[in-house]
Design a protein around this motif. Structure first.
Motif, PDB file in Angstrom:
ATOM      1  N   THR A  32     -56.316  36.747-138.871  1.00  0.00           N
ATOM      2  CA  THR A  32     -55.949  35.340-138.753  1.00  0.00           C
ATOM      3  C   THR A  32     -56.717  34.711-137.601  1.00  0.00           C
ATOM      4  OG1 THR A  32     -54.053  35.950-137.391  1.00  0.00           O
ATOM      5  CG2 THR A  32     -53.659  35.631-139.731  1.00  0.00           C
ATOM      6  N   ASP A  38     -54.958  27.541-143.697  1.00  0.00           N
ATOM      7  CA  ASP A  38     -54.909  27.997-145.091  1.00  0.00           C
ATOM      8  C   ASP A  38     -54.931  29.517-145.184  1.00  0.00           C
ATOM      9  OD1 ASP A  38     -54.728  25.498-146.224  1.00  0.00           O
ATOM     10  OD2 ASP A  38     -56.885  25.313-146.584  1.00  0.00           O
ATOM     11  N   GLY A  39     -55.814  30.148-144.406  1.00  0.00           N
ATOM     12  CA  GLY A  39     -55.867  31.613-144.405  1.00  0.00           C
ATOM     13  C   GLY A  39     -54.565  32.226-143.923  1.00  0.00           C
ATOM     14  N   ARG A  41     -51.588  30.797-144.068  1.00  0.00           N
ATOM     15  CA  ARG A  41     -50.562  30.526-145.093  1.00  0.00           C
ATOM     16  C   ARG A  41     -50.626  31.582-146.197  1.00  0.00           C
ATOM     17  NH1 ARG A  41     -47.438  26.478-146.789  1.00  0.00           N
ATOM     18  NH2 ARG A  41     -48.243  25.012-145.262  1.00  0.00           N
ATOM     19  N   LYS A  42     -51.836  31.879-146.681  1.00  0.00           N
ATOM     20  CA  LYS A  42     -51.980  32.878-147.748  1.00  0.00           C
ATOM     21  C   LYS A  42     -51.521  34.258-147.271  1.00  0.00           C
ATOM     22  CE  LYS A  42     -55.711  30.462-150.055  1.00  0.00           C
ATOM     23  NZ  LYS A  42     -57.145  30.329-150.217  1.00  0.00           N
ATOM     24  N   SER A  43     -51.893  34.608-146.050  1.00  0.00           N
ATOM     25  CA  SER A  43     -51.489  35.916-145.509  1.00  0.00           C
ATOM     26  C   SER A  43     -49.982  35.992-145.309  1.00  0.00           C
ATOM     27  CB  SER A  43     -52.187  36.182-144.177  1.00  0.00           C
ATOM     28  OG  SER A  43     -53.575  36.280-144.368  1.00  0.00           O
ATOM     29  N   ILE A  45     -47.622  34.249-146.852  1.00  0.00           N
ATOM     30  CA  ILE A  45     -46.951  34.278-148.157  1.00  0.00           C
ATOM     31  C   ILE A  45     -46.997  35.697-148.716  1.00  0.00           C
ATOM     32  CG2 ILE A  45     -47.171  33.513-150.561  1.00  0.00           C
ATOM     33  CD1 ILE A  45     -48.035  30.759-149.406  1.00  0.00           C
ATOM     34  N   ALA A  46     -48.155  36.326-148.651  1.00  0.00           N
ATOM     35  CA  ALA A  46     -48.290  37.703-149.142  1.00  0.00           C
ATOM     36  C   ALA A  46     -47.409  38.645-148.328  1.00  0.00           C
ATOM     37  CB  ALA A  46     -49.745  38.147-149.071  1.00  0.00           C
ATOM     38  N   LYS A 107     -42.136  29.772-155.247  1.00  0.00           N
ATOM     39  CA  LYS A 107     -43.318  29.005-154.883  1.00  0.00           C
ATOM     40  C   LYS A 107     -43.155  28.489-153.464  1.00  0.00           C
ATOM     41  CE  LYS A 107     -44.605  27.694-159.478  1.00  0.00           C
ATOM     42  NZ  LYS A 107     -45.257  26.726-160.289  1.00  0.00           N
ATOM     43  N   ASP A 108     -44.267  28.384-152.771  1.00  0.00           N
ATOM     44  CA  ASP A 108     -44.263  27.900-151.397  1.00  0.00           C
ATOM     45  C   ASP A 108     -44.554  26.406-151.391  1.00  0.00           C
ATOM     46  OD1 ASP A 108     -44.154  28.581-148.559  1.00  0.00           O
ATOM     47  OD2 ASP A 108     -46.245  27.943-148.548  1.00  0.00           O
ATOM     48  N   GLU A 110     -46.497  23.696-150.120  1.00  0.00           N
ATOM     49  CA  GLU A 110     -47.793  23.639-149.436  1.00  0.00           C
ATOM     50  C   GLU A 110     -47.847  22.585-148.340  1.00  0.00           C
ATOM     51  OE1 GLU A 110     -51.038  23.449-152.146  1.00  0.00           O
ATOM     52  OE2 GLU A 110     -50.237  25.063-153.382  1.00  0.00           O
TER      53      GLU A 110
END
Length: 180
Positions: A32, A38-39, A41-43, A45-46, A107-108, A110
């Protein structure tokens, strides 16, 4: 005189939810980056989804040798369960249901920066006040999910190495319990 324009704050992952003691912000491989919302957020969420799955899997690895659903009495315990029918059918059903929930329900938002990876309480079912919506409880869920990811990895590796399922690894005999 010119009016001062306020600079927008740079996104800092070290100031987000999940930065707790004793490790603080832990990212030794620098996945990170400061400013990469954005990166992150994706990490996150995963991480949240994998943590929830790992918590269920770790508990399931301990419970599965003790409790069998009707029609699954002859399915072996542990990893072998997914390789032998009807365990395979149950595993496929689990994947299909999880996939549908992933596409439709989990769902997140955004646009909500303060709730990255907040998928709500899966047992809330839309009834009453949300449980565990505090910062403390969300930090606990993240940390428990992180621990569970290591736990299920350890359970699986130990089963592959020893042939003992999750309950046998604790030194217990599944036959000593009568939950079926």
């Amino acid at each position: 005189a010119e009016a001062e324009v306020e600079k927008p704050q740079t996104f800092d992952p070290a100031k987000q939810l999940g930065t707790t003691m004793p490790l603080g912000f832990f990212d030794p491989l620098n996945f990170t980056k400061v400013g990469d919302e954005d990166g992150f957020r994706k990490s996150r969420i995963a991480e949240m989804k994998h943590g929830r799955v790992a918590m269920m899997a770790a508990v399931g690895a301990i419970i599965q040798p003790l409790v069998h659903f009707p029609g699954f009495k002859d399915v072996p315990s542990g990893i072998e369960a997914v390789l032998s029918p009807p365990g395979t059918y149950g595993f496929v059903a689990l994947i299909v249901v999880s996939g549908l929930l992933e596409l439709v329900r989990w769902k997140d938002d955004e646009n909500a920066m303060d709730s990255i990876g907040d998928f709500g309480n899966p047992l809330q079912l839309g009834i009453g006040q949300p449980w565990g919506a505090t910062v403390e409880m969300r930090n606990r869920e993240l940390n428990n999910g992180r621990a569970a990811m290591f736990a299920i990895l350890g359970i699986i590796v130990a089963e592959l190495a020893t042939g003992e399922n999750g309950i046998e690894q604790l030194g217990l005999n599944p036959g000593d319990f009568s939950f079926n």
